[in-house]
Design an enzyme around this catalytic site. Sequence first.
Site, mmCIF file in Angstrom:
data_model
loop_
_atom_site.group_PDB
_atom_site.id
_atom_site.type_symbol
_atom_site.label_atom_id
_atom_site.label_comp_id
_atom_site.label_asym_id
_atom_site.label_seq_id
_atom_site.Cartn_x
_atom_site.Cartn_y
_atom_site.Cartn_z
ATOM 1 C CG ASP A 8 107.883 112.002 89.170
ATOM 2 O OD1 ASP A 8 108.808 112.826 89.252
ATOM 3 O OD2 ASP A 8 107.011 112.032 88.287
ATOM 4 C CG ASP A 129 102.743 121.457 87.133
ATOM 5 O OD1 ASP A 129 103.786 121.334 86.460
ATOM 6 O OD2 ASP A 129 102.721 121.434 88.371
#
Length: 244
Positions: A8, A129
């Site tokens: 990330d 998500d």
Amino acid sequence: MILFPAIDLKDGQCVRLLHGDMDRATVFSDDPAAQAAEFVAQGFEWLHLVDLNGAIEGEPVNGKAVDSILAGLPIPVQLGGGIRDRKTIAYWLERGVRRVILGTAALESPELVRSACAEFPERIVVSIDAREGMVASRGWLQNTEVKAMDLALAMEDAGVAAIVFTDIDRDGALTGVNLDATVDLAWALQTPVIASGGIASLADLKALLAEENSGIEGAISGRALYDGRLDPAEALALLRAARR
């Protein structure tokens, strides 16, 4: 089943967030390319990249870091974060990304997903998500009234190659994967599902493997790999044994 190590990217560094909060980031490396090379040396077959700044800004921000990772990388990469138009999709696919991940675009521009799947078959993945089963978008900052299951079914109709399902409340928290929600989603779809959020140990991988027939294609792990809770050699040996 594939184990996807996650990189990330925030401000050019490899970080992990807690519950998707950009202000609660732990930096694990300031050299993304070196981190990617380490994952390759450990034997991983895929790499999962997310441009966290891009997810917030709505356009790629960590492009230089992504390019540094892609240079000479011998394994395929899937990339998400701030990819919300056809031009950006094509750009990254041309740069060597194997699969592009669309998140906010799936919610706000379903026709873009549909057209991209038609133009780039098997190369478009959708990330869903969710908080308590409801989709969050725009870098997880915006909650919606859209059910994760409803969006997943719509994206299956669009022809996506896979769906990444993340339980935001578990992401980066090392509390274990949301197995029930992931399995329910996988059984409801014919599209492969990739589990994300909360994977903390080999036990989580074993639990997912036990449900692999539901349609779970893989699992994404970040913090557990970085801090040593999940040993790469043990994890990959487990998955190889399951394939045999």
